[in-house]
Scaffold this motif. Structure first.
Motif, short mmCIF file in Angstrom:
data_model
loop_
_atom_site.label_atom_id
_atom_site.label_comp_id
_atom_site.label_asym_id
_atom_site.label_seq_id
_atom_site.Cartn_x
_atom_site.Cartn_y
_atom_site.Cartn_z
N TRP A 64 0.90 -1.08 0.04
CA TRP A 64 0.20 -0.02 -0.09
C TRP A 64 0.77 1.45 0.17
O TRP A 64 1.83 1.23 0.69
N VAL A 65 0.65 2.30 -0.84
CA VAL A 65 1.22 3.24 -0.88
C VAL A 65 0.15 4.63 -0.89
O VAL A 65 -0.64 4.60 -1.24
N ALA A 66 0.48 5.56 0.21
CA ALA A 66 -0.23 6.76 0.41
C ALA A 66 0.04 7.78 -0.64
O ALA A 66 1.23 8.18 -0.79
N VAL A 67 -0.49 8.06 -1.45
CA VAL A 67 -0.40 9.09 -2.63
C VAL A 67 -1.09 10.31 -2.40
O VAL A 67 -2.41 10.32 -2.39
N ASN A 68 -0.28 11.32 -2.43
CA ASN A 68 -0.96 12.86 -2.45
C ASN A 68 -1.43 13.52 -3.56
O ASN A 68 -1.05 14.54 -4.08
N GLY A 69 -2.26 12.61 -4.52
CA GLY A 69 -2.58 13.08 -5.86
C GLY A 69 -1.37 12.92 -6.82
O GLY A 69 -0.72 12.30 -6.39
N ARG A 123 -6.99 24.64 2.33
CA ARG A 123 -5.42 23.96 2.61
C ARG A 123 -5.89 23.08 3.92
O ARG A 123 -5.19 21.90 4.05
N ALA A 124 -6.53 23.56 5.08
CA ALA A 124 -6.45 22.63 6.02
C ALA A 124 -7.62 21.44 5.78
O ALA A 124 -7.07 20.54 6.27
N GLU A 125 -8.46 21.46 5.01
CA GLU A 125 -9.26 20.28 4.80
C GLU A 125 -8.53 19.46 3.85
O GLU A 125 -8.61 18.11 4.04
N ILE A 126 -7.42 19.82 2.78
CA ILE A 126 -6.86 19.03 2.08
C ILE A 126 -5.75 18.33 2.89
O ILE A 126 -5.54 17.27 2.94
N ALA A 127 -5.28 19.12 3.96
CA ALA A 127 -4.36 18.60 4.93
C ALA A 127 -4.85 17.67 5.73
O ALA A 127 -4.44 16.64 6.15
N LEU A 128 -5.99 17.67 5.98
CA LEU A 128 -6.70 16.73 6.97
C LEU A 128 -6.95 15.25 6.13
O LEU A 128 -6.56 14.15 6.67
N VAL A 129 -7.30 15.31 4.89
CA VAL A 129 -7.63 14.30 4.04
C VAL A 129 -6.16 13.58 3.80
O VAL A 129 -6.08 12.40 3.80
N ARG A 130 -5.03 14.32 3.42
CA ARG A 130 -3.56 13.75 3.30
C ARG A 130 -3.36 12.90 4.59
O ARG A 130 -2.83 11.91 4.73
N ALA A 131 -3.58 13.60 5.95
CA ALA A 131 -3.20 12.89 7.30
C ALA A 131 -4.00 11.44 7.39
O ALA A 131 -3.62 10.49 7.69
N VAL A 132 -5.33 11.79 7.19
CA VAL A 132 -6.17 10.56 7.19
C VAL A 132 -5.68 9.39 6.12
O VAL A 132 -5.49 8.21 6.63
N ASN A 133 -5.35 9.67 5.04
CA ASN A 133 -4.99 8.82 4.02
C ASN A 133 -3.59 8.07 4.49
O ASN A 133 -3.51 6.80 4.64
N ARG A 134 -2.75 9.00 5.13
CA ARG A 134 -1.37 8.11 5.44
C ARG A 134 -1.73 7.26 6.76
O ARG A 134 -1.19 6.21 6.82
#
Length: 144
Positions: A64-69, A123-134
């Protein structure tokens, strides 16, 4: 059984290179499943996990790899993912990801409560999505 090569590349270099029998990625057009001999394709990716099913010779497990777009390109039995950032399940610092999630949630809450226009809610919402993905990818460790 045939296979294909998966390369995941960030500005820091190649973070993943392996043979696979199947791959699942979330594109902006929907979920994409890739098998050997897939038709050529280029598509933008969502912030999400990429699942790579390894060949039987490599144990048949999944990585599994967490990809940020980024962008996925499929051509000649090579799947290339070009991303601004990506982390394998084994390289994710869970405590750092949890701290990032908490910071993003606090910024979102403050922006909503105070209607503070100095806080970039997007930006805060995107940061949240990235953190949850990780965190989701880190939770896949050992579940193959």
């Amino acid at each position: 059984m045939s296979s294909f090569t998966v390369d995941i590349v960030t500005p820091d270099g190649v973070i993943y290179h392996h043979q696979a029998k199947f791959l699942v990625a979330s594109t902006q057009a929907g979920s994409l499943g890739v098998l050997p001999n897939h038709s050529p394709l280029i598509s933008p990716l969502n912030i999400d996990a990429v699942r790579i099913d390894l060949t039987e010779e490599d144990g048949g497990s999944s990585d599994w790899v967490a990809v940020n777009g980024g962008i996925i390109e499929i051509r000649d039995n090579v799947v290339s993912v070009l991303a601004n950032s990506a982390e394998t399940e084994h390289n994710i610092d869970v405590s750092r990801a949890e701290e990032a999630k908490e910071r993003a949630e606090a910024k979102i809450q403050k922006a909503k409560e105070t209607k503070d226009h100095d806080i970039d809610l997007g930006r805060a919402e995107i940061a949240l999505v990235r953190a949850v993905n990780r965190l989701n990818v880190a939770n896949k460790r050992g579940r193959n």
